[in-house]
Design an enzyme around this catalytic site. Structure first.
Site, PDB file in Angstrom:
ATOM      1  N   SER A  21      40.038  32.389  40.728  1.00  8.69           N
ATOM      2  CA  SER A  21      38.606  32.663  40.719  1.00  8.69           C
ATOM      3  C   SER A  21      38.290  34.128  40.438  1.00  8.69           C
ATOM      4  CB  SER A  21      38.026  32.281  42.081  1.00  8.69           C
ATOM      5  OG  SER A  21      36.665  32.620  42.131  1.00  8.69           O
ATOM      6  N   CYS A 128      33.270  36.113  52.370  1.00  7.33           N
ATOM      7  CA  CYS A 128      31.967  36.768  52.225  1.00  7.33           C
ATOM      8  C   CYS A 128      31.342  36.987  53.587  1.00  7.33           C
ATOM      9  CB  CYS A 128      31.000  35.927  51.404  1.00  7.33           C
ATOM     10  SG  CYS A 128      31.758  34.698  50.425  1.00  7.33           S
ATOM     11  N   ASN A 191      43.216  35.590  49.230  1.00  9.05           N
ATOM     12  CA  ASN A 191      42.152  36.344  48.587  1.00  9.05           C
ATOM     13  C   ASN A 191      42.593  37.817  48.603  1.00  9.05           C
ATOM     14  OD1 ASN A 191      39.619  37.107  47.511  1.00  9.05           O
ATOM     15  ND2 ASN A 191      38.661  35.386  48.554  1.00  9.05           N
TER      16      ASN A 191
END
Ligand SMILES: Cc1cc2nc3c(=O)[nH]c(=O)nc-3n(C[C@H](O)[C@H](O)[C@H](O)COP(=O)(O)OP(=O)(O)OC[C@H]3O[C@@H](n4cnc5c(N)ncnc54)[C@H](O)[C@@H]3O)c2cc1C
Ligand SMILES: Cc1cc2nc3c(=O)[nH]c(=O)nc-3n(C[C@H](O)[C@H](O)[C@H](O)COP(=O)(O)O)c2cc1C
Ligand code: FES
Lengths: 303, 253
Positions: A21, A128, A191
Site C-alpha cells: 500500500s 492512523c 507498517n
C-alpha cells in the site's frame, strides 16, 4: 518452475508477491512500465471515506538503506476508487486488496461496508491517529486493535479482513492476538517504523511533518523478527513485508511464517522490482527442487 | 517510460560543483522532449531513491544530464567511472508545450538551465529562443556553447563577475516589451519562479508562461503521491506526472 499459487482465506493469489500500500498507487502507473497482471496482487493506496489532501511537502527523505515518508493519506476517496480504479484493476486479473483508514471507529465500519463484496480483501491500516483517543493510533494498544477489527468485521459479509499491524508498539504477539480475537481473517505486517531525518544546515527535520515512516531494505531484520513473532502467536495467516528487495528476501519471510509478502519501497529503487523479485524467487525454488512454494512456509529451523 | 541499465560514457566537471554525465542507452525508450527528466540511480546501494535530473541533451543513443553537487547522492554520481552501469528510468513527466509558438523567451537560473537547454536544442531549427540565464558567479557559468543556440543570449551573474550584474527575471523584464515573445519558459530556484510570477502578474502579462518545478520524489511516475505541489484551485498535482512543467498561474509558488 514451482507452483507459486497461494490461497489465503479462500482468495487465490497467482504468486505471493503483493504490491504494498502507498507505493503502487492503484496500479495504473506501474502498468505503464510492465503488465502488472504478472504480480499476485495489489494493496491500494490507503483510502478514506472522503478525499484527503495529505500533508505538506517535503513528504519524503532518505537515510542509509531506508527512506522516510509522511504522505498523510492523500487519496481520492473510496467512491472515486470504486468508480474509476476498481474497474481497471479488475481487468488485470490480480487479487485486489483495498487498504483503508479512518479517524474514528465508525469511519472504519462505513468504509468496509462500502467495499464489501467489491474487492478480494480489505486491509485495515490501523497506524492512523484515533481522533477520539487524543490522536493515539488505533494500532498501538490491543484493546483498540480488537475494537477496530470488530467494527470493521461487523460491516463485512463477503470480503475477508486483513489487519495491518504497526511495528511502533509494545508487543507484536499481543497485538496479533487482539486482531485475531476481534475477528481478523488474516494479518499483514509491518507498517513503517516512526523515524526522523534532520537537515543540519537548516536545523530542521527534512520532512514537513517532522517525523515520517521508515521503510526499505534497512528495516528488514526488524520486520522479519516481527513477522516471525506474529506468525507464531496466531492461527490465522500472516502476510509479511518490510524491506523486501530480492528473491531470497521473499524466501526469508516465508520461512519465518509468512504465507505471502508485500513489496513497497523496492518499487522506487527499481521500477521493475516485482517481476524481477518474482523471477529470483522462482530461481531459488528451482535450485532447491521445491515444487510448490507453500512447502517452505514456516519451515525455519531455530538454533 | 522504461527502467533500463545505461552505461556511463563520460562524467566530467563543467563548472564549479557541476558535472555533466553522458549515458549510453541501448534500448529504445521512445522520444524524449525538452523539460522531461530521468530518475537516475546513484550507484550507491545505500541510496534507495533515484535522483531526478532534467535531460540536457539527447544525441542518438546518448543522453546527457548535468548535476550540481548537493548531498550524498550527487557526490556518489560524481564518482561514477566511464563504463559503469547505472539504472535509469525515463523519460518522465511532461516537456514544455511549444506547439504553435514561434518566439520564446527563456528564463533560467542555476541548475534550472539544463532542461531549458534540451528544449532549445529540440526546437531551435524552427523556433526563435531569446534566453536570459542567471548564475551565481563566473565559476558557475557553463554550457555557453549550448545556450548560444538561442537567437539571443543574455547572461547575468549575482555578483557581476560575468555578464551584467543582476538576475535573469529582471534581465528579461527589461527586454520584454520590445521582444514581444509569444511564450515564456522558465526553470530555476523556487524564489526566482516566485518573483517571476509576481512581476508578470503586476504587469498584467498576457502571454503564456510555463515553469518547471522541483520536488522530492519517491517513484517518479505518479504512484506514491510524495511529490505534490499545490494548484491555485487548492488541489494537489504530482510534480513527476502532472508536471514538472506547469502554467505559472496554475500553481502556488
Ligand atoms: C524534475 C526535476 C529535475 C531536476 N533536474 C536537475 C538538474 O538537471 N540538475 C541538477 O543539478 N538538479 C536537478 N534537480 C534537483 C536534483 O534532483 C537534486 O539536487 C538531487 O536529487 C540532490 O541529491 P543529493 O543526494 O545530492 O542531495 P541530498 O540532499 O542528499 O538528497 C536527499 C534526497 O532528497 C532529494 N532531493 C534533494 N534536493 C532535491 C531537489 N532540489 N529536488 C528534488 N529532490 C531533491 C534527493 O533526490 C534525495 O532523495 C531536479 C529535480 C527535479 C525534481
Ligand atoms: C510512500 C509510502 C506510502 C505508504 N502509504 C501507506 C498507506 O497508505 N497505507 C498503509 O497501510 N501503508 C502505507 N505504507 C507502508 C507500506 O505499505 C509498507 O508497510 C512499508 O513501506 C514497509 O514495506 P517496504 O519496506 O517494502 O516499503 C506506505 C509506504 C510508503 C513508502
Ligand atoms: S514521485 Fe511518486 S507520485 Fe511523484
Amino acid at each position: 518452475m514451482a507452483d507459486l499459487n497461494v490461497n489465503i482465506c479462500g482468495v487465490n493469489f497467482k504468486n505471493p508477491l503483493i504490491a504494498a500500500s502507498g507505493t503502487f498507487g492503484f496500479g495504473r502507473e506501474y502498468d505503464e512500465i510492465y503488465d502488472i497482471s504478472v504480480i499476485g496482487g495489489i494493496s491500494t493506496k490507503g483510502m478514506t471515506l472522503e478525499p484527503r489532501q495529505g500533508n505538506p511537502v517535503p513528504r519524503i527523505a532518505e537515510g542509509r538503506s531506508v527512506i522516510l515518508n509522511a504522505v498523510g493519506l492523500q487519496n481520492p476517496g473510496v467512491e472515486h476508487f470504486i468508480k474509476y480504479d476498481l474497474p481497471f484493476l479488475k481487468q488485470k486479473g490480480i487479487a485486489i486488496v483495498a487498504n483503508v483508514a479512518g479517524k474514528t471507529f465508525d469511519d472504519y465500519g462505513a468504509i468496509c461496508a462500502k467495499l464489501d463484496g467489491l474487492v478480494d480483501f480489505i486491509e485495515l491500516n490501523i497506524s492512523c491517529p484515533n481522533v477520539k483517543a487524543g490522536g493515539m493510533a488505533f494500532g498501538i494498544k490491543p484493546e483498540s486493535i480488537k475494537e477496530v477489527t470488530r467494527t470493521a468485521k461487523s460491516s463485512l459479509r463477503k470480503t475477508p479482513l486483513m489487519v495491518k499491524l504497526s511495528p511502533n508498539v509494545e508487543s507484536i504477539p499481543l497485538n496479533a492476538q487482539a486482531a485475531q480475537s476481534g475477528g481478523a481473517d488474516c494479518i499483514s505486517l509491518i507498517n513503517t517504523l516512526t523515524g526522523m531525518a534532520i537537515d543540519v544546515e537548516r536545523r530542521t527535520p527534512v520532512i514537513a511533518n517532522n517525523t515520517g515512516g521508515v521503510s526499505g531494505a534497512g528495516i528488514k531484520p526488524v520486520a522479519l523478527r516481527m513477522v516471525y513473532e506474529a506468525a507464531h502467536s496466531v492461527d490465522i495467516p500472516v502476510i509479511g513485508m518490510g524491506g523486501i528487495t530480492c528473491g531470497t528476501d521473499v524466501i526469508e519471510f516465508m520461512l519465518a511464517g509468512a504465507r505471502a509478502v508485500q513489496v513497497g519501497t523496492a518499487n522506487f529503487t527499481d521500477a521493475n522490482a516485482m517481476p524481477r523479485i518474482l523471477a529470483e524467487t522462482n530461481l531459488w525454488l528451482d535450485r532447491h527442487g521445491i515444487k510448490n512454494i507453500n512447502e517452505i512456509v514456516d519451515t525455519l529451523k531455530l538454533n | 517510460m522504461k527502467d533500463v541499465v545505461a552505461t556511463v560514457k563520460s562524467n566530467k566537471i563543467i563548472a564549479e560543483n557541476v558535472y555533466m554525465m553522458t549515458l549510453t542507452i541501448s534500448e529504445n525508450v521512445g522520444e524524449i522532449h525538452g523539460g522531461q527528466f530521468v530518475n537516475l540511480a546513484t550507484g550507491g546501494g545505500e541510496h534507495l531513491l533515484r535522483r531526478p535530473l532534467g535531460v540536457m541533451k539527447v544525441e542518438g543513443n546518448d543522453i546527457s544530464v548535468c548535476y550540481q553537487l548537493k548531498g550524498e547522492g550527487t557526490k556518489k554520481l560524481s564518482e561514477a567511472q566511464e563504463g559503469q552501469k547505472l539504472k535509469i528510468l525515463l523519460p518522465l513527466g511532461n516537456g514544455f508545450p511549444l506547439e504553435g509558438k514561434k518566439k520564446i523567451a527563456v528564463i533560467g537560473g542555476g541548475v534550472g538551465i539544463f532542461p531549458l537547454i534540451a528544449t532549445i536544442r529540440e526546437h531551435c531549427a524552427d523556433k526563435e529562443f531569446y534566453s536570459y540565464m542567471g548564475f551565481r558567479t563566473k565559476s558557475a557559468v557553463c554550457l555557453l556553447d549550448e545556450l548560444e543556440k538561442s537567437r539571443s543570449l543574455t547572461v547575468v551573474t549575482d555578483d557581476g563577475s560575468f555578464g551584467e550584474k543582476g538576475n535573469a527575471v529582471e534581465a528579461y523584464l527589461k527586454d520584454a516589451a520590445k521582444l514581444g515573445a509569444d511564450c515564456i519558459i522558465a526553470c530555476g530556484p523556487p524564489v526566482m519562479l516566485k518573483v517571476l510570477k509576481q512581476k508578470l502578474n503586476e504587469r498584467a502579462n498576457k502571454i503564456p508562461c510555463f515553469v518547471s518545478l522541483e520536488e522530492r520524489m519517491g517513484c517518479g511516475i505518479g504512484a506514491c503521491l510524495v511529490c505534490v505541489c499545490k494548484k491555485q484551485n487548492g488541489e494537489n498535482a504530482r510534480v513527476c506526472k502532472d508536471g514538472p512543467v506547469f502554467k505559472i498561474n496554475e500553481v502556488n509558488l
